[in-house]
Scaffold this motif. Structure first.
Motif, PDB file in Angstrom:
ATOM      1  N   GLU A  73      -3.727   2.264  -1.925  1.00  0.00           N
ATOM      2  CA  GLU A  73      -4.696   1.386  -1.264  1.00  0.00           C
ATOM      3  C   GLU A  73      -5.239   0.306  -2.191  1.00  0.00           C
ATOM      4  O   GLU A  73      -5.557  -0.790  -1.752  1.00  0.00           O
ATOM      5  N   ARG A  74      -5.350   0.603  -3.473  1.00  0.00           N
ATOM      6  CA  ARG A  74      -5.893  -0.372  -4.436  1.00  0.00           C
ATOM      7  C   ARG A  74      -4.764  -1.121  -5.142  1.00  0.00           C
ATOM      8  O   ARG A  74      -4.850  -1.453  -6.323  1.00  0.00           O
ATOM      9  N   TRP A  75      -3.716  -1.439  -4.408  1.00  0.00           N
ATOM     10  CA  TRP A  75      -2.552  -2.081  -5.009  1.00  0.00           C
ATOM     11  C   TRP A  75      -2.847  -3.373  -5.757  1.00  0.00           C
ATOM     12  O   TRP A  75      -2.165  -3.661  -6.760  1.00  0.00           O
TER      13      TRP A  75
ATOM     14  N   TRP B 231      -4.990  -3.995  -7.856  1.00  0.00           N
ATOM     15  CA  TRP B 231      -5.459  -3.690  -9.212  1.00  0.00           C
ATOM     16  C   TRP B 231      -4.505  -2.771  -9.974  1.00  0.00           C
ATOM     17  O   TRP B 231      -4.818  -2.375 -11.097  1.00  0.00           O
ATOM     18  N   GLN B 232      -3.371  -2.459  -9.372  1.00  0.00           N
ATOM     19  CA  GLN B 232      -2.404  -1.590 -10.046  1.00  0.00           C
ATOM     20  C   GLN B 232      -1.629  -2.394 -11.090  1.00  0.00           C
ATOM     21  O   GLN B 232      -0.990  -3.397 -10.774  1.00  0.00           O
TER      22      GLN B 232
ATOM     23  N   HIS C 198       2.207   1.326  -3.706  1.00  0.00           N
ATOM     24  CA  HIS C 198       1.290   1.281  -4.848  1.00  0.00           C
ATOM     25  C   HIS C 198      -0.098   1.839  -4.556  1.00  0.00           C
ATOM     26  O   HIS C 198      -0.945   1.854  -5.444  1.00  0.00           O
TER      27      HIS C 198
ATOM     28  N   THR D 298      -8.395 -10.890  -7.691  1.00  0.00           N
ATOM     29  CA  THR D 298      -8.983  -9.585  -8.008  1.00  0.00           C
ATOM     30  C   THR D 298     -10.221  -9.705  -8.884  1.00  0.00           C
ATOM     31  O   THR D 298     -11.094  -8.829  -8.851  1.00  0.00           O
TER      32      THR D 298
ATOM     33  N   GLU E  95       0.831  -1.201   0.000  1.00  0.00           N
ATOM     34  CA  GLU E  95       0.000   0.000   0.000  1.00  0.00           C
ATOM     35  C   GLU E  95       0.869   1.256   0.000  1.00  0.00           C
ATOM     36  O   GLU E  95       0.544   2.250  -0.687  1.00  0.00           O
TER      37      GLU E  95
ATOM     38  N   PRO F 161     -13.972  -7.743  -4.582  1.00  0.00           N
ATOM     39  CA  PRO F 161     -13.986  -6.324  -4.959  1.00  0.00           C
ATOM     40  C   PRO F 161     -13.154  -5.402  -4.075  1.00  0.00           C
ATOM     41  O   PRO F 161     -12.950  -4.244  -4.421  1.00  0.00           O
ATOM     42  N   THR F 162     -12.699  -5.881  -2.914  1.00  0.00           N
ATOM     43  CA  THR F 162     -11.996  -5.003  -1.986  1.00  0.00           C
ATOM     44  C   THR F 162     -10.591  -5.527  -1.710  1.00  0.00           C
ATOM     45  O   THR F 162     -10.317  -6.724  -1.815  1.00  0.00           O
ATOM     46  N   THR F 163      -9.721  -4.605  -1.329  1.00  0.00           N
ATOM     47  CA  THR F 163      -8.344  -5.000  -1.017  1.00  0.00           C
ATOM     48  C   THR F 163      -8.300  -5.985   0.143  1.00  0.00           C
ATOM     49  O   THR F 163      -7.555  -6.970   0.103  1.00  0.00           O
ATOM     50  N   SER F 164      -9.081  -5.753   1.182  1.00  0.00           N
ATOM     51  CA  SER F 164      -9.060  -6.639   2.351  1.00  0.00           C
ATOM     52  C   SER F 164      -9.494  -8.050   1.979  1.00  0.00           C
ATOM     53  O   SER F 164      -8.930  -9.027   2.499  1.00  0.00           O
TER      54      SER F 164
END
Length: 216
Positions: A69-71, A73-74, A67, A99, A64, A103-106
């Motif tokens: 919070e949405r690492w 999907w980077q 990259h 991914t 994080e 839908p969420t990073t957690s």
């Protein structure tokens, strides 16, 4: 002995043979060692759980920082991952599956296997990830030396922990391992992240007393 015959029938002669060879001519029933192996395997679940959660959270925090919070999907991070390596593991494919499903990073963090987190400690991530973040996300690592050397040691430590974890998960014998060293490795890894968690774990774990009860 009839009881040993019944045990062979239920657990398989091949499985019990491992314990019979270990006991040899000692005046101990092979199933006594089998029971101890079950108990110590169960006792390791708590420290293994703590270690995996603590380490994956440390890696996620480092990702994080580099990259965002949405690492997961980077594209830059995805491209930095290896495809299928010599060990057959494909970190890039695993992240893609996670991914696409969550839908969420957690939720992605929870879905990724321990192998993914261990692979983040390979040499390819020295410059882009660990040099700027290692001592921030694993504060206890600061006294161990430069990030690249610590990172390499952590990779080896995590391999040891993963091997133990997988043997337990697949109900394989672990009594022949140096379980004291396994536990020390787990404790070290957790301590690099948070000594307070180690102190709590020391109060609740049951590995230590069971190690003293191993049948000879």
């Amino acid at each position: 002995m009839r009881d040993l015959q019944l045990i062979h029938r239920s657990f398989s002669a091949a499985r019990m043979r491992t314990f019979e060879r270990a006991i040899g001519s000692a005046a101990v029933h092979p199933f006594t060692l089998y029971q101890w192996n079950l108990r110590i395997s169960g006792a390791f679940l708590l420290p293994l759980h703590v270690c995996e959660v603590v380490i994956r959270n440390a890696v996620a925090e480092a990702l994080e920082q580099q990259h965002g919070e949405r690492w997961p999907w980077q594209r830059g991070f995805y491209s930095s991952l290896p495809g299928s390596g010599s060990d057959g593991y494909n970190a890039r494919a695993e992240l893609q599956r996670a991914t696409a499903r969550f839908p969420t990073t957690s939720s992605v963090i929870a879905a990724l296997r321990f192998a993914f987190w261990q692979h983040m400690f390979t040499q390819r991530f020295d410059a882009g990830l660990w040099r700027p973040t290692l001592h921030r996300v694993l504060p206890g690592a600061g006294q161990l030396g430069p990030p690249h050397g610590v990172r390499a040691t952590l990779h080896a430590d995590l391999q040891r922990v993963r091997t133990l974890r997988n043997r337990i998960a697949h109900h394989e014998p672990v009594f022949m391992r140096d379980l004291g060293e396994d536990f020390a490795t787990i404790t070290k890894l957790v301590g690099l992240r948070c000594p307070d968690v180690v102190r709590w774990m020391d109060r609740v774990e049951t590995v230590t007393p069971l190690l003293l009860q191993r049948p000879n």
